[in-house]
Design an enzyme around this catalytic site. Structure first.
Site, mmCIF file in Angstrom:
data_model
loop_
_atom_site.group_PDB
_atom_site.id
_atom_site.type_symbol
_atom_site.label_atom_id
_atom_site.label_comp_id
_atom_site.label_asym_id
_atom_site.label_seq_id
_atom_site.Cartn_x
_atom_site.Cartn_y
_atom_site.Cartn_z
ATOM 1 C CG HIS A 159 40.338 32.992 50.309
ATOM 2 N ND1 HIS A 159 41.585 33.526 50.559
ATOM 3 C CD2 HIS A 159 39.545 34.032 49.962
ATOM 4 C CE1 HIS A 159 41.532 34.834 50.391
ATOM 5 N NE2 HIS A 159 40.310 35.177 50.025
ATOM 6 C CG HIS B 58 38.385 34.555 41.211
ATOM 7 N ND1 HIS B 58 37.298 35.380 41.441
ATOM 8 C CD2 HIS B 58 39.467 35.198 41.706
ATOM 9 C CE1 HIS B 58 37.706 36.472 42.047
ATOM 10 N NE2 HIS B 58 39.020 36.395 42.225
#
Length: 181
Positions: A39, A121
């Site tokens: 995630h 990220h």
């Protein structure tokens, strides 16, 4: 107390590609993240009292950011290639609205604002101990995928998640989700 964070999930269609990328990095001193739970963390809240959940949910329900497209591409490492501790895939797109609003609304209910620059990220793996040779191998592998394109996704949901740490890795549970217009 429950460990919580706010995140954007990665589509299931990307999991096989993420697994393939991780297989190119595998070796001693590396702990890959299960592709099914990768995630983009928008805000780590840490351990919070369960009684505070309704207030957190009410706060994130006030998010007023439009949905947007995000490209998942480019491999890198934090804090940098000289000392890779976290291997990641970059996420481009308009995350600034979400990040800024989350920092603002959550600071109003007692969560400290993050001082570090927000870099969206996806964490692929964390390092443990890397020998000099292994570090060179890992850096070379990361560098070979620095321009790799996983794909384009639409960010239309933000989730409040609970994280339970276990010896086999974290278990995530979605506590609440907010749909973006």
């Amino acid at each position: 107390m429950i460990r919580t964070f706010v995140a954007v999930d990665i589509p299931v269609e990307f999991h096989a590609t993420i697994s393939m990328l991780q297989s190119k990095l595998i070796g001693s001193g590396l702990r890959p993240v299960d592709p099914s739970i990768v995630h983009i963390t928008m805000k780590f809240l840490g351990d919070v009292d369960e009684a505070k959940l309704p207030e957190i949910i009410a706060a994130i329900d006030r998010l007023d950011c439009p949905s947007f497209d995000s490209r998942i591409s480019g491999m890198g490492a934090f804090p940098g290639m000289k000392n890779p501790r976290i291997v990641w895939l970059g996420a481009s797109g308009d995350y600034s609205c979400l990040h800024e609003q989350l920092e603002d609304i959550l600071s109003r209910i007692g969560f400290k604002k993050e001082l570090r620059k927000f870099i969206p990220h996806v964490t692929l793996a964390r390092t443990t101990y890397l020998s000099h040779v292994r570090k060179k191998e890992l850096v070379s592998a990361i560098d070979s995928f620095r321009d790799f394109d996983v794909g384009l996704m639409n960010v239309h949901t933000v989730k409040l998640k609970k994280s339970t740490l276990t010896p086999k890795g974290p278990i995530y549970e979605t506590l609440h989700e907010v749909d973006l217009p």
